[in-house]
Design a protein around this motif. Structure first.
Motif, mmCIF file in Angstrom:
data_model
loop_
_atom_site.group_PDB
_atom_site.id
_atom_site.type_symbol
_atom_site.label_atom_id
_atom_site.label_comp_id
_atom_site.label_asym_id
_atom_site.label_seq_id
_atom_site.Cartn_x
_atom_site.Cartn_y
_atom_site.Cartn_z
ATOM 1 N N LYS A 499 0.810 -1.227 0.000
ATOM 2 C CA LYS A 499 0.000 0.000 0.000
ATOM 3 C C LYS A 499 0.843 1.277 0.000
ATOM 4 C CE LYS A 499 -3.734 -2.286 2.564
ATOM 5 N NZ LYS A 499 -4.579 -2.239 3.788
ATOM 6 N N TRP A 522 -8.071 2.063 -3.865
ATOM 7 C CA TRP A 522 -8.339 1.430 -2.559
ATOM 8 C C TRP A 522 -9.471 0.418 -2.672
ATOM 9 C CZ3 TRP A 522 -4.906 1.289 0.932
ATOM 10 C CH2 TRP A 522 -4.091 2.372 1.254
ATOM 11 N N SER A 528 -10.825 -1.952 0.096
ATOM 12 C CA SER A 528 -10.944 -1.205 1.347
ATOM 13 C C SER A 528 -11.924 -0.054 1.185
ATOM 14 C CB SER A 528 -9.570 -0.662 1.771
ATOM 15 O OG SER A 528 -9.687 0.156 2.910
ATOM 16 N N ASP A 531 -10.932 3.182 3.332
ATOM 17 C CA ASP A 531 -9.917 4.046 2.717
ATOM 18 C C ASP A 531 -10.486 4.808 1.524
ATOM 19 O OD1 ASP A 531 -7.655 3.457 4.368
ATOM 20 O OD2 ASP A 531 -7.547 1.485 3.423
#
Length: 580
Positions: A499, A522, A528, A531
């Motif tokens: 990341k 993301w 995610s 995020d």
């Protein structure tokens, strides 16, 4: 402004050269495109508003400088000059007409027209008008100093003149001239990369004129003109040096030496013609000019050679018989439709015969045998020729319809829209072309061109904004693909810190589009949602333009399927588009 500043003229002519011109200029007239009565060329020269000398019908004429006339606030002569222009030529100076002919009630519209031209940052003259006519000196000074000049050293010299003459700013004026000299030196990247001695010769001459005209620094001006000679390559370069040795210093011997060097380099028709013109102005001997033009004929023989020689016989010696003979030779070699347009243009220059010009333009379109890919450009050229040479709106209209039908790309249709507005002021036809252009637009450049027409010619910022948003979305889509690939590659190569690159990108983000891009990565690459949501919220925080809000709204819908947040952004988009 001090009295010293008022004595500085935009263009100075050495007394010896002025005396020479006094004997040769056609008195009581000037020539811009063609000779014009009512403005005394010698008087205009003494005011510093003459940029050069041209030949028409065998006589010498002073060529007015529109910029110098604006700086001198000589609006009376400027209006007389502009009213002699053709409709096409007038459109190039629409902002000046709006100012010169406006009533008190129309002043706001004239100012708006001027602002549109200033925004293009293509020409210094509108800024000079803002300073002298509208007295917006502070803003004008800022515009002059910010005007793009890194790739145009001649413009830099003109800015130097404006700073000295209109603001008495010696420091800035000198600084710009010194920058130009430094840029021309062999050690600088500019000189090394361009290697264009012909162009650099001209800029050294501009520097020489400026040092002499603005600061009366003879030694420095002389050094620049000597540098110009060192850089001279072609006969035209040496001819320019010869002219300027007389104009700036009144140096007959140096001028003659340059003329002799130029003469020894004459080979092509164009070189003989250029030399004949300079020699005619400096020496004035008709028999020499005739000999040089005869040499031009004998070294030529190509299609364009005959055309330019025809114009020179008319301009330099007013010899219509020889001029028409050359035009006849040119016509005999015309093969393509575009050749006939060129014949028409050169007939326009060499003779005042509308019927002959019409015959040539009609023939250009009556034998149209061009590949499909070349037909659009032909019809656009044809439309412009009918406008510029004969001001025939009916034939312009027919040509533009043909161009529209031959258009193959969005940018073609945008060009049609521009010409419908600029030449015929037909909003209906322009709108039709713009809608067609939008239907086939596929790149951000296409949408930007369409937006430009909406804004600059139709004054519709709402439609322009919509098209600009499309351009931004396309650009962001292209950036998205490349960055996503980079993140995926990073994740594969560095599984221990997959990341890192995305976190760096997010921290460095300076606009909403970058944060929407991070949100996509993301969500799609790391699954995610938290995020992604953080990025979109931050994208809202820094959104400024309507296009920013539109991108974030798309992010909420496409990435997180959050309709509520998307609607909030779209509401903010409308507020940004219509702040009042």
């Amino acid at each position: 402004m001090s009295s010293d500043v008022k004595r500085v003229k935009w263009y100075e002519y050495h007394p010896k050269f002025r005396a020479l011109l006094q004997a040769r200029l056609d008195t009581g007239k000037v020539a811009f495109f063609r000779p014009l009565s009512g403005i005394d060329g010698l008087e205009l020269l003494d005011k510093g508003c003459v940029s050069g000398i041209s030949l028409h019908n065998g006589k010498c004429y002073a060529v007015p400088s529109i910029g110098a006339m604006i700086a001198d606030r000589n609006f009376q002569d400027l209006l007389l000059l502009l009213t002699s222009f053709s409709p096409y030529q007038r459109r190039q100076y629409k902002y000046l007409f709006s100012f010169l002919e406006c009533s008190k009630e129309d002043q706001a519209n004239a100012h708006q027209e001027l602002e549109k031209v200033i925004a293009r940052r293509e020409d210094l003259n509108p800024i000079l008008l803002l300073i002298t006519a509208y007295e917006e000196k502070d803003r004008g000074l800022e515009l002059l100093k910010d005007f793009p000049r890194s790739d145009n050293l001649k413009v830099s010299c003109e800015i130097s003149r404006a700073l000295k003459i209109l603001f008495d700013d010696d420091v800035s004026s000198r600084g710009i001239l010194e920058e130009v000299e430094a840029a021309l030196s062999p050690q600088t990247p500019l000189a090394a990369n361009e290697g264009d001695d012909n162009e650099n010769c001209g800029v050294w001459i501009n520097c020489s004129e400026a040092w002499k005209d603005l600061f009366h620094e003879d030694e420095r001006a002389r050094n620049c003109l000597e540098k110009a000679e060192e850089m001279a390559v072609s006969s035209a370069n040496f001819g320019s040096c010869a002219y300027n040795w007389m104009k700036i210093f009144g140096e007959e011997q140096c001028s003659k030496q340059c003329l002799e060097t130029a003469k020894n380099k004459l080979v092509r028709t164009s070189e003989w013609l250029d030399f004949a013109g300079i020699e005619r102005i400096l020496c004035g001997k008709e028999e020499n000019t005739r000999k040089f033009l005869e040499n031009a004929e004998s070294t030529g023989g190509r299609f364009y050679d005959w055309g330019f020689t025809a114009g020179s016989w008319k301009d330099m010696l007013n010899d219509e018989e020889r001029s028409l003979k050359c035009l006849t030779e040119m016509e005999a070699m015309a093969e393509t439709p575009n050749d006939w347009i060129m014949v028409a243009k050169l007939r326009y220059r060499a003779e005042d015969n509308p019927e002959e010009i019409r015959r040539c333009l009609t023939r250009s379109s009556s034998q149209l045998d061009l590949p499909v890919s070349k037909r659009f450009n032909f019809w656009i050229n044809n439309a412009r020729a009918w406008d510029r040479l004969l001001s025939d709106d009916g034939m312009v209209k027919a040509s533009l319809y043909n161009a529209e039908n031959a258009a193959e790309h969005s940018i073609d249709l945008t060009t049609c829209a521009e010409l419908w507005l600029e030449i015929l002021d037909s909003k209906k036809d322009a709108l039709r072309c713009l809608r067609k252009a939008e239907e086939v637009a596929t790149t951000s450049t296409c949408w930007k061109n369409i937006a430009k027409v909406w804004s600059s010619l139709l004054n519709d910022d709402c439609e322009a904004g919509r098209c600009s948003e499309q351009a931004v979305l396309i650009d962001n889509g292209r950036n998205t693909k490349s960055f996503k690939d980079e993140v995926k590659q990073w994740k594969t190569m560095f599984p221990d810190c997959p990341k890192d690159i995305l976190e760096i990108k997010e921290k460095a983000a300076k606009n909403s589009s970058d944060l929407v891009l991070c949100a996509e990565c993301w969500s799609e690459i790391f699954d995610s949602e938290a995020d992604a949501r953080r990025c979109l919220v931050r994208g809202e925080d820094i959104a400024k333009e309507a296009s920013d809000w539109a991108m974030v709204a798309e992010g909420w819908i496409n990435i997180l399927e959050d309709d509520s947040s998307a609607r909030r952004c779209l509401t903010q988009r409308q507020i940004a588009k219509h702040p009042d």
